[in-house]
Design a protein around this motif. Structure first.
Motif, PDB file in Angstrom:
ATOM      1  N   UNK A  72       0.841  -1.203   0.000  1.00 26.81           N
ATOM      2  CA  UNK A  72       0.000   0.000   0.000  1.00 26.81           C
ATOM      3  C   UNK A  72       0.874   1.250   0.000  1.00 26.81           C
ATOM      4  N   UNK A  73       1.931   1.240   0.802  1.00 31.58           N
ATOM      5  CA  UNK A  73       2.820   2.400   0.830  1.00 31.58           C
ATOM      6  C   UNK A  73       3.503   2.607  -0.522  1.00 31.58           C
ATOM      7  N   UNK A  74       3.831   1.522  -1.210  1.00 26.34           N
ATOM      8  CA  UNK A  74       4.436   1.633  -2.536  1.00 26.34           C
ATOM      9  C   UNK A  74       3.442   2.138  -3.580  1.00 26.34           C
ATOM     10  N   UNK A  75       2.162   1.949  -3.324  1.00 25.12           N
ATOM     11  CA  UNK A  75       1.127   2.321  -4.287  1.00 25.12           C
ATOM     12  C   UNK A  75       0.453   3.649  -3.963  1.00 25.12           C
ATOM     13  N   UNK A  76       1.038   4.444  -3.108  1.00 19.24           N
ATOM     14  CA  UNK A  76       0.399   5.701  -2.705  1.00 19.24           C
ATOM     15  C   UNK A  76       0.183   6.644  -3.891  1.00 19.24           C
ATOM     16  N   UNK A  77       1.058   6.605  -4.870  1.00 21.26           N
ATOM     17  CA  UNK A  77       0.891   7.478  -6.035  1.00 21.26           C
ATOM     18  C   UNK A  77      -0.366   7.107  -6.815  1.00 21.26           C
ATOM     19  N   UNK A  78      -0.674   5.828  -6.873  1.00 24.66           N
ATOM     20  CA  UNK A  78      -1.868   5.370  -7.582  1.00 24.66           C
ATOM     21  C   UNK A  78      -3.126   5.794  -6.829  1.00 24.66           C
ATOM     22  N   UNK A  79      -3.042   5.818  -5.501  1.00 26.33           N
ATOM     23  CA  UNK A  79      -4.196   6.141  -4.670  1.00 26.33           C
ATOM     24  C   UNK A  79      -4.437   7.645  -4.542  1.00 26.33           C
ATOM     25  N   UNK A  80      -3.493   8.453  -5.021  1.00 28.98           N
ATOM     26  CA  UNK A  80      -3.601   9.906  -4.873  1.00 28.98           C
ATOM     27  C   UNK A  80      -4.897  10.404  -5.516  1.00 28.98           C
ATOM     28  N   UNK A  81      -5.630  11.192  -4.758  1.00 24.25           N
ATOM     29  CA  UNK A  81      -6.899  11.721  -5.244  1.00 24.25           C
ATOM     30  C   UNK A  81      -8.091  10.854  -4.894  1.00 24.25           C
ATOM     31  N   UNK A  82      -7.855   9.659  -4.381  1.00 24.41           N
ATOM     32  CA  UNK A  82      -8.935   8.741  -4.031  1.00 24.41           C
ATOM     33  C   UNK A  82      -9.015   8.492  -2.525  1.00 24.41           C
ATOM     34  N   UNK A  83      -8.359   9.325  -1.731  1.00 26.64           N
ATOM     35  CA  UNK A  83      -8.290   9.078  -0.290  1.00 26.64           C
ATOM     36  C   UNK A  83      -9.669   9.084   0.368  1.00 26.64           C
ATOM     37  N   UNK A  84     -10.513  10.042   0.013  1.00 29.22           N
ATOM     38  CA  UNK A  84     -11.844  10.118   0.611  1.00 29.22           C
ATOM     39  C   UNK A  84     -12.686   8.903   0.219  1.00 29.22           C
ATOM     40  N   UNK A  85     -12.663   8.560  -1.065  1.00 31.10           N
ATOM     41  CA  UNK A  85     -13.408   7.386  -1.520  1.00 31.10           C
ATOM     42  C   UNK A  85     -12.895   6.121  -0.840  1.00 31.10           C
ATOM     43  N   UNK A  86     -11.587   6.002  -0.717  1.00 29.89           N
ATOM     44  CA  UNK A  86     -10.979   4.844  -0.059  1.00 29.89           C
ATOM     45  C   UNK A  86     -11.389   4.771   1.402  1.00 29.89           C
ATOM     46  N   UNK A  87     -11.395   5.912   2.086  1.00 29.35           N
ATOM     47  CA  UNK A  87     -11.806   5.941   3.495  1.00 29.35           C
ATOM     48  C   UNK A  87     -13.266   5.536   3.645  1.00 29.35           C
ATOM     49  N   UNK A  88     -14.128   6.015   2.753  1.00 26.56           N
ATOM     50  CA  UNK A  88     -15.547   5.651   2.816  1.00 26.56           C
ATOM     51  C   UNK A  88     -15.737   4.159   2.584  1.00 26.56           C
ATOM     52  N   UNK A  89     -15.045   3.623   1.601  1.00 27.92           N
ATOM     53  CA  UNK A  89     -15.142   2.185   1.322  1.00 27.92           C
ATOM     54  C   UNK A  89     -14.662   1.370   2.520  1.00 27.92           C
TER      55      UNK A  89
END
Length: 117
Positions: A72-89
């Protein structure tokens, strides 16, 4: 059953799931867990034979979360901009898991009470 045989049988079941995963469009880890459950439920495997390895795995459970956390730490660039959606999920899925767990525990306890009565 010795600890080595317990580990080998679990590894064999895992690799059987990996093999079946080539033909079934389901993650091989889920197939392996389903195979293990079916073998335990049908009585082909005795759950008492896996108590030692279970206690070893449970006592070292945090160790098994290190690879996904690093990924997950290695994939933080891919997750950028999706933090709120990820937290909700994550919040919604945790609530669902808690609810289903509570319902299953209530069902099992009621079933156990009716068997003892």
């Amino acid at each position: 059953m010795s600890l080595v045989i317990e580990i080998l049988s679990i590894v064999l079941i895992y690799f059987s799931g990996v093999f079946l995963g080539r033909f079934i469009p389901v993650p091989s880890s889920l197939i392996s867990m389903a195979l293990f459950f079916i073998l335990l439920a049908t009585g082909l495997l005795n759950h008492r034979h896996y108590q030692r390895i279970s206690s070893v795995i449970l006592s070292n459970l945090a160790f098994f979360f290190i690879p996904p956390a690093v990924e997950i730490l290695d994939s933080m660039a891919v997750l950028k901009g999706y933090y709120l959606k990820l937290a909700i999920v994550m919040i919604v899925s945790n609530i669902c898991v808690l609810a289903v767990t509570a319902l299953v525990v209530q069902y099992v306890l009621k079933k156990k009470e009716s068997e003892n009565a």
